[in-house]
Design an enzyme around this catalytic site. Structure first.
Site, PDB file in Angstrom:
ATOM      1  N   SER A 155      81.590  94.048 -12.874  1.00 17.13           N
ATOM      2  CA  SER A 155      80.501  94.731 -13.574  1.00 17.13           C
ATOM      3  C   SER A 155      80.567  94.420 -15.052  1.00 17.13           C
ATOM      4  CB  SER A 155      80.617  96.251 -13.367  1.00 17.13           C
ATOM      5  OG  SER A 155      79.706  96.962 -14.188  1.00 17.13           O
ATOM      6  N   TYR A 168      85.616 103.828 -13.197  1.00 18.63           N
ATOM      7  CA  TYR A 168      84.809 102.681 -12.773  1.00 18.63           C
ATOM      8  C   TYR A 168      85.172 101.436 -13.586  1.00 18.63           C
ATOM      9  CZ  TYR A 168      80.553 100.014 -11.598  1.00 18.63           C
ATOM     10  OH  TYR A 168      79.669  99.061 -11.146  1.00 18.63           O
TER      11      TYR A 168
END
Length: 275
Positions: A155, A168
């Site tokens: 990401s 995350y």
């Protein structure tokens, strides 16, 4: 003839979103597919996860393209189930050339306030689940002796910090180190390993109120329009979110002949989000 004629790809998180998009693009390019997804609610995840019907729809669309597909409902935290699914798929389809470790979750939470379960589930799915995916699948590529490609979905959050995403970001950043070691270990077998780093993508993982709240904490019940207004400020290009096909096109580049000498890289598809 497609770029991936008669190759076989294993894709996690394939029931919808980016995973389904990857499956369909690779199938259009001639690949057969082994597709898995959890297909049930996941603890701590605040949005609806994929369903058995979603996975069946991916299978229907792949078959409509004239390609074969083997599906299984699998949690990437379950190494035995992953191994069984890959073994069964290879037995039916005859080989394995590509691994797309795509499955992941997003659960925004303040760093010092999140529960231990919220942290652990995120790491177990988004980081350890990728290791388990590779442990289950990559030996089949090695056994084929033809080389191959592994693409790990990381990401932009691994490269650029945002509040309320420590778990995350930690998982996605960890994937970079994991990828680099695996790329070095598998290079002698002509197996390439890369991470891909999308900015916000318009999938069910993003299009939900908890994520809207992450982008617009100033509002009580932000809408998609509120989210898109805020997301526009994060990207240099004038788009609030990418589409799944934008990531799939990058995946195809990395797994196809055009990317045959690309390994150990962090491939960013971020609409200028790092600028």
């Amino acid at each position: 003839m497609g770029q991936l004629e008669n190759q076989v790809a294993f894709i996690t998180g394939a029931a919808r979103g980016q995973g389904r998009s990857h499956a369909l693009l690779l199938a259009r390019e001639g690949a057969d597919i082994i597709a898995v997804d959890v297909c049930r609610p996941v603890e701590t995840v605040p949005y609806a996860t994929a369903t058995p019907d979603d996975l069946a729809e991916t299978a229907r669309q792949v078959k409509a393209l004239g390609r074969r597909i083997v599906t299984a409902e699998v949690d990437v935290r379950d190494l035995a189930a992953l191994t069984s699914a890959v073994d069964d798929g290879v037995a039916q389809l005859g080989r394995l050339d590509i691994v797309l470790a795509n499955a992941g979750i997003s659960v925004p939470a303040p760093t010092l306030e999140m529960s231990e379960q919220t942290w652990s589930t995120m790491i177990d799915v988004n980081l350890t689940g990728v290791w388990k995916t590779c442990v289950a699948a990559v030996p089949h590529i090695i056994a084929g002796g033809r080389g191959g490609s592994v693409v790990i979905t990381s990401s932009l959050a691994a490269l650029k910090a945002n509040a309320n995403t420590a778990h995350y970001s930690a998982a996605k950043a960890g994937l970079i180190g994991f990828m680099r070691v695996l790329a070095q270990e598998l290079a002698p077998q002509s197996i390439r390993v890369n991470t891909i780093h999308p900015t916000t993508v318009a999938t069910d993982m993003i299009l939900n109120e908890p994520t809207y709240q992450l982008f617009r904490p100033d509002l009580g019940h932000p809408t998609r329009a509120d989210f898109e207004e805020a997301a526009l400020t994060l990207n240099a290009l004038p788009v609030p979110a990418l589409e799944s096909i934008d990531i799939s096109n990058a995946v195809l580049y990395l797994v196809g002949d055009a990317g045959r000498y690309i390994t150990g890289t962090t491939h960013t598809v971020d609409a200028g989000g790092q600028l």
